[in-house]
Design an enzyme around this catalytic site. Sequence first.
Site, PDB file in Angstrom:
ATOM      1  N   LYS A  80       0.867  -1.186   0.000  1.00  0.00           N
ATOM      2  CA  LYS A  80       0.000   0.000   0.000  1.00  0.00           C
ATOM      3  C   LYS A  80       0.896   1.225   0.000  1.00  0.00           C
ATOM      4  O   LYS A  80       1.969   1.213   0.613  1.00  0.00           O
ATOM      5  CB  LYS A  80      -0.866   0.020   1.257  1.00  0.00           C
ATOM      6  N   LEU A 177     -26.331   1.789  -3.945  1.00  0.00           N
ATOM      7  CA  LEU A 177     -26.641   1.327  -5.308  1.00  0.00           C
ATOM      8  C   LEU A 177     -25.694   1.958  -6.320  1.00  0.00           C
ATOM      9  O   LEU A 177     -26.112   2.430  -7.373  1.00  0.00           O
ATOM     10  CB  LEU A 177     -28.103   1.642  -5.627  1.00  0.00           C
ATOM     11  N   GLY A 178     -24.418   1.983  -5.983  1.00  0.00           N
ATOM     12  CA  GLY A 178     -23.418   2.513  -6.902  1.00  0.00           C
ATOM     13  C   GLY A 178     -23.016   1.456  -7.915  1.00  0.00           C
ATOM     14  O   GLY A 178     -23.816   0.575  -8.260  1.00  0.00           O
ATOM     15  N   ALA A 256     -18.803  -3.633   0.560  1.00  0.00           N
ATOM     16  CA  ALA A 256     -18.127  -2.470   1.154  1.00  0.00           C
ATOM     17  C   ALA A 256     -16.830  -2.870   1.855  1.00  0.00           C
ATOM     18  O   ALA A 256     -16.752  -3.938   2.465  1.00  0.00           O
ATOM     19  CB  ALA A 256     -19.058  -1.770   2.135  1.00  0.00           C
TER      20      ALA A 256
HETATM   21  P1  NAD Z   1     -19.869   3.825  -5.513  1.00  0.00           P
HETATM   22  O1  NAD Z   1     -19.281   5.079  -5.011  1.00  0.00           O
HETATM   23  O2  NAD Z   1     -20.119   3.650  -6.973  1.00  0.00           O
HETATM   24  O3  NAD Z   1     -21.288   3.553  -4.774  1.00  0.00           O
HETATM   25  C1  NAD Z   1     -21.528   3.797  -3.429  1.00  0.00           C
HETATM   26  C2  NAD Z   1     -23.027   4.102  -3.289  1.00  0.00           C
HETATM   27  O4  NAD Z   1     -23.354   4.182  -1.900  1.00  0.00           O
HETATM   28  C3  NAD Z   1     -23.433   5.421  -3.914  1.00  0.00           C
HETATM   29  O5  NAD Z   1     -24.561   5.224  -4.743  1.00  0.00           O
HETATM   30  C4  NAD Z   1     -23.775   6.309  -2.711  1.00  0.00           C
HETATM   31  O6  NAD Z   1     -24.781   7.258  -3.008  1.00  0.00           O
HETATM   32  C5  NAD Z   1     -24.255   5.264  -1.731  1.00  0.00           C
HETATM   33  N1  NAD Z   1     -24.231   5.686  -0.329  1.00  0.00           N
HETATM   34  C6  NAD Z   1     -23.357   6.519   0.291  1.00  0.00           C
HETATM   35  N2  NAD Z   1     -23.691   6.653   1.591  1.00  0.00           N
HETATM   36  C7  NAD Z   1     -24.785   5.876   1.799  1.00  0.00           C
HETATM   37  C8  NAD Z   1     -25.588   5.585   2.921  1.00  0.00           C
HETATM   38  N3  NAD Z   1     -25.354   6.121   4.125  1.00  0.00           N
HETATM   39  N4  NAD Z   1     -26.642   4.731   2.764  1.00  0.00           N
HETATM   40  C9  NAD Z   1     -26.920   4.189   1.565  1.00  0.00           C
HETATM   41  N5  NAD Z   1     -26.183   4.442   0.459  1.00  0.00           N
HETATM   42  C10 NAD Z   1     -25.138   5.270   0.572  1.00  0.00           C
HETATM   43  O7  NAD Z   1     -18.939   2.644  -4.944  1.00  0.00           O
HETATM   44  P2  NAD Z   1     -18.810   1.165  -5.513  1.00  0.00           P
HETATM   45  O8  NAD Z   1     -17.721   1.096  -6.497  1.00  0.00           O
HETATM   46  O9  NAD Z   1     -20.178   0.651  -5.852  1.00  0.00           O
HETATM   47  O10 NAD Z   1     -18.268   0.417  -4.205  1.00  0.00           O
HETATM   48  C11 NAD Z   1     -19.129   0.171  -3.114  1.00  0.00           C
HETATM   49  C12 NAD Z   1     -18.323  -0.328  -1.924  1.00  0.00           C
HETATM   50  O11 NAD Z   1     -17.619  -1.515  -2.276  1.00  0.00           O
HETATM   51  C13 NAD Z   1     -17.249   0.646  -1.420  1.00  0.00           C
HETATM   52  O12 NAD Z   1     -17.105   0.476  -0.025  1.00  0.00           O
HETATM   53  C14 NAD Z   1     -15.984   0.155  -2.107  1.00  0.00           C
HETATM   54  O13 NAD Z   1     -14.825   0.504  -1.377  1.00  0.00           O
HETATM   55  C15 NAD Z   1     -16.210  -1.353  -2.078  1.00  0.00           C
HETATM   56  N6  NAD Z   1     -15.508  -2.061  -3.142  1.00  0.00           N
HETATM   57  C16 NAD Z   1     -15.731  -1.762  -4.436  1.00  0.00           C
HETATM   58  C17 NAD Z   1     -15.057  -2.458  -5.440  1.00  0.00           C
HETATM   59  C18 NAD Z   1     -15.307  -2.144  -6.891  1.00  0.00           C
HETATM   60  O14 NAD Z   1     -14.981  -2.994  -7.722  1.00  0.00           O
HETATM   61  N7  NAD Z   1     -15.866  -1.006  -7.230  1.00  0.00           N
HETATM   62  C19 NAD Z   1     -14.154  -3.462  -5.109  1.00  0.00           C
HETATM   63  C20 NAD Z   1     -13.952  -3.788  -3.755  1.00  0.00           C
HETATM   64  C21 NAD Z   1     -14.641  -3.066  -2.775  1.00  0.00           C
END
Ligand code: NAD
Length: 353
Positions: A80, A177-178, A256
């Site tokens: 990291k 729902l990201g 997450a």
């Molecule tokens: P993203 O930013 O696209 O989506 C996150 C969503 O969560 C957004 O729609 C946001 O509006 C919503 N959100 C924020 N606060 C909230 C709350 N209090 N209640 C409900 N919804 C809320 O992120 P992502 O890429 O979809 O990743 C989601 C999680 O998974 C993150 O913690 C990320 O670190 C983890 N993650 C992602 C990946 C990946 O491939 N993208 C890989 C490993 C881990």
Amino acid sequence: MLLFETVREMGHEQIVFCHGKNPDIKAIIAIHDTSLGPAMGATRLFPYVSEEAALKDALRLSRGMTYKAACANIPAGGGKAVIIANPENKTDEMLRAYGRFVNSLNGRFITGQDVNITPQDVRTISKETKYVVGVSEKSGGPAPITSLGVFLGIKAAVEFRWQSQKLEGLKVAVQGLGNVGKNLCWHLHEHGIKLFVSDVNPAKTEEIRQLFGATVVEPEDIYSLDVDIFAPCALGGILNSETIPLLQAPIIAGAANNQLGHEQIHSQMLVDKGILYSPDYVINAGGLINVYNEMIGYDEEKAFKQVHNIYDTLLAIFNIAKQEGITTNDAAQKLAEERISSAKSSEIYQVSA
Ligand code: NAD
């Protein structure tokens, strides 16, 4: 902090302090363990309150990457990097100087994008080093593969908990729902699962309601729903002393990062409540599998095949936890350490970057 004592306790191989005056740069690269392969870990740029806080973050997150790679069964180690800076002061010169530091490690450390580092920043860093991933457009981003991994993890948890492969009719609450949450909803809906969803952005919940007939709830109500599975896909730290007493779902399985407020205390609270927790860094390893495959030359079929390991690994972790009476978090760490020590003794996993 007693530096060498801390490093010995945590098992790090090497810490690199990168410093430059012109351009001004302060960064720390932590290489935790390269027994399985080159240390992979994204770069975070953050205005840390102190140098000690930056170092602690790099040490903790790099060790987490070692366990994540080992559990995902990919030949990579854990690393990291943190750049100590205010995002407003980020410049291309700073990123290129950082890229030269990464390059000087000759592939022992391979990095990518984390907090305050954009895809454009990754391209800037890549002007100085080939040891950076996330530049390729081929993989289409990690979310599809991450959400497939989470879906397979949900299947493994259902199988372990109820000795059943039937998903149809189950109720799942998805928080967030990201990129990942939306894709996960698609997988779940395809398998006849009833969805309950929350997001702080109403446009996102409305989209999922229309697409998949999901029931929308307020963000604060997602924890206490009477559902079979809770899938956190938004923020870290959401499994804590305030939320755990509210939970009714017997399974937690979501994407997450760093879901547990405190690893030991809150993983034990979940056990005490009879909740089966799928360790986040195991179930969300699809993202790492994706970047690893970018690094070795992206082959979609191979990457999607590797993500299926998440199912078997989680079943193995659940069984270790049950047999040894430990938390699933401790069981995941145990499995990772066993894989690393067996690689150390056989050296069959050693690869070069
Ligand atoms: P993203 O930013 O696209 O989506 C996150 C969503 O969560 C957004 O729609 C946001 O509006 C919503 N959100 C924020 N606060 C909230 C709350 N209090 N209640 C409900 N919804 C809320 O992120 P992502 O890429 O979809 O990743 C989601 C999680 O998974 C993150 O913690 C990320 O670190 C983890 N993650 C992602 C990946 C990946 O491939 N993208 C890989 C490993 C881990």
